[in-house]
Design an enzyme around this catalytic site. Structure first.
Site, mmCIF file in Angstrom:
data_model
loop_
_atom_site.group_PDB
_atom_site.id
_atom_site.type_symbol
_atom_site.label_atom_id
_atom_site.label_comp_id
_atom_site.label_asym_id
_atom_site.label_seq_id
_atom_site.Cartn_x
_atom_site.Cartn_y
_atom_site.Cartn_z
ATOM 1 N N LYS A 29 0.829 -1.208 0.000
ATOM 2 C CA LYS A 29 0.000 0.000 0.000
ATOM 3 C C LYS A 29 0.868 1.264 0.000
ATOM 4 C CE LYS A 29 -2.232 -0.914 3.867
ATOM 5 N NZ LYS A 29 -1.612 -2.189 4.291
ATOM 6 N N ARG A 104 -9.561 0.685 8.778
ATOM 7 C CA ARG A 104 -9.095 -0.661 9.076
ATOM 8 C C ARG A 104 -10.156 -1.483 9.793
ATOM 9 N NH1 ARG A 104 -3.199 0.284 9.209
ATOM 10 N NH2 ARG A 104 -2.055 -1.615 9.637
ATOM 11 N N ARG A 147 11.566 -6.512 5.129
ATOM 12 C CA ARG A 147 11.444 -5.070 4.861
ATOM 13 C C ARG A 147 12.447 -4.249 5.689
ATOM 14 N NH1 ARG A 147 5.588 -2.347 4.958
ATOM 15 N NH2 ARG A 147 5.524 -3.000 7.137
ATOM 16 N N ARG A 180 11.396 -1.829 11.043
ATOM 17 C CA ARG A 180 10.327 -1.406 11.949
ATOM 18 C C ARG A 180 10.226 -2.383 13.106
ATOM 19 N NH1 ARG A 180 4.984 0.012 8.533
ATOM 20 N NH2 ARG A 180 4.081 -1.097 10.292
ATOM 21 N N ARG A 191 -0.276 -8.926 13.727
ATOM 22 C CA ARG A 191 -0.784 -7.906 12.794
ATOM 23 C C ARG A 191 -1.620 -8.565 11.694
ATOM 24 N NH1 ARG A 191 4.346 -5.319 10.761
ATOM 25 N NH2 ARG A 191 3.018 -3.905 9.585
HETATM 26 P P1 AMP Z 1 0.851 0.351 9.462
HETATM 27 O O1 AMP Z 1 2.067 1.180 9.307
HETATM 28 O O2 AMP Z 1 -0.298 0.811 8.595
HETATM 29 O O3 AMP Z 1 1.109 -1.142 9.296
HETATM 30 O O4 AMP Z 1 0.337 0.550 10.975
HETATM 31 C C1 AMP Z 1 1.148 0.199 12.074
HETATM 32 C C2 AMP Z 1 0.287 0.027 13.307
HETATM 33 O O5 AMP Z 1 -0.391 1.260 13.620
HETATM 34 C C3 AMP Z 1 -0.819 -1.002 13.195
HETATM 35 O O6 AMP Z 1 -0.353 -2.321 13.459
HETATM 36 C C4 AMP Z 1 -1.806 -0.510 14.252
HETATM 37 O O7 AMP Z 1 -1.363 -0.823 15.565
HETATM 38 C C5 AMP Z 1 -1.695 1.002 14.110
HETATM 39 N N1 AMP Z 1 -2.672 1.538 13.122
HETATM 40 C C6 AMP Z 1 -2.407 2.100 11.918
HETATM 41 N N2 AMP Z 1 -3.523 2.472 11.281
HETATM 42 C C7 AMP Z 1 -4.551 2.128 12.101
HETATM 43 C C8 AMP Z 1 -5.982 2.228 12.008
HETATM 44 N N3 AMP Z 1 -6.586 2.748 10.924
HETATM 45 N N4 AMP Z 1 -6.708 1.777 13.048
HETATM 46 C C9 AMP Z 1 -6.128 1.237 14.151
HETATM 47 N N5 AMP Z 1 -4.802 1.107 14.305
HETATM 48 C C10 AMP Z 1 -4.005 1.538 13.289
#
Ligand code: AMP
Length: 238
Positions: A29, A104, A147, A180, A191
């Site tokens: 994404k 999400r 990654r 990360r 996740r």
């Molecule tokens: P990402 O970088 O999109 O994989 O997000 C990393 C982490 O941030 C996720 O595993 C969640 O803990 C939190 N997070 C990101 N976006 C959301 C969302 N829309 N709703 C809830 N938690 C989120």
């Protein structure tokens, strides 16, 4: 209408409206969002990036989100929605934006629908273009465990598929690459579980509304980008 392309400055003034990228962690994404953002000159809004920035600055939100993110769970909606609303009301969002990692949950999608019911893009209301990037479980695991990213310029590498020329450093600026914290195997499993339980239902949600476009995310990055841009350009002519 002419399809948008990088040499077409019209795409820099067009109003593509809200674009939602759905897909599991590691589906690509972020990579696709950057390509769309560059073409249209609209912001990539990554809720994960905004949360990580809050964690780094130790804000109240960051302190609450940090342990949840470390465990691979989802940050609750009462924290997310205020944060997202604030971001979507910024002046750079007037022609559109790319949502990367939001919504999400079905609750977040319903909130977004009602927010978009009151929003204008280039002076008109627009339904979101939803692109679901689909990648198999095993491929996701390799993408996530491999990654690495450059903390200076955001460039993303993968030690298996797309390694930097010199191990551990960014090709463009020589900065040491980082992994990360939540790209470690135990957190990745959580996740992916959160994704299956809470985010996968969104494919059905947007499918029923008829705004969903499914894409094979295992093709070459450039191919996925080309198809994504085609979908967005076509939606803009409707
Ligand atoms: P990402 O970088 O999109 O994989 O997000 C990393 C982490 O941030 C996720 O595993 C969640 O803990 C939190 N997070 C990101 N976006 C959301 C969302 N829309 N709703 C809830 N938690 C989120």
């Amino acid at each position: 209408m002419m399809a948008a392309n990088a040499s077409n400055p019209a795409s820099q003034t067009a109003a593509p409206g809200p674009i939602i990228l759905l897909g599991a962690p590691g589906a690509g994404k972020g990579t696709q969002a950057k390509a769309i953002a560059a073409l249209y000159g609209i912001p990539q809004i990554s809720t994960g990036d905004i949360l990580r920035d809050n964690v780094a600055r130790s804000t109240e939100l960051g302190k609450k989100a940090d342990p949840i993110m470390k465990s691979g769970g989802l940050v609750p909606d009462d924290l997310m929605l205020a944060m997202v609303e604030d971001r979507l009301n910024q002046p750079d969002c007037q022609r559109g934006y790319i949502l990367d990692g939001f919504p999400r949950t079905v609750g977040q999608a319903e909130w977004l629908d009602s927010f978009l019911g009151k929003a204008l893009f280039g002076g008109r209301q627009m339904a979101p273009v939803v692109v679901s990037i689909e990648v198999s479980y095993n491929q996701l695991l390799q993408r996530l465990t491999g990654r690495r990213s450059c903390p200076a310029d955001g460039k993303i590498y993968n030690i298996y598929f797309q390694p930097p020329r010199k191990e551990g450093v960014c090709d463009s600026c020589g900065t040491t690459l980082v992994q990360r914290k939540d790209d470690k195997e135990d957190v990745i499993a959580e996740r992916l579980k959160s994704y299956e339980r809470q985010t996968l239902p969104l494919v059905e949600y947007y499918g029923q509304k008829g705004t969903l476009h499914k894409l094979n995310g295992e093709l070459a990055v450039e191919q996925v980008t080309a198809t994504t841009l085609e979908v967005i350009a076509k939606a803009a002519t409707k």
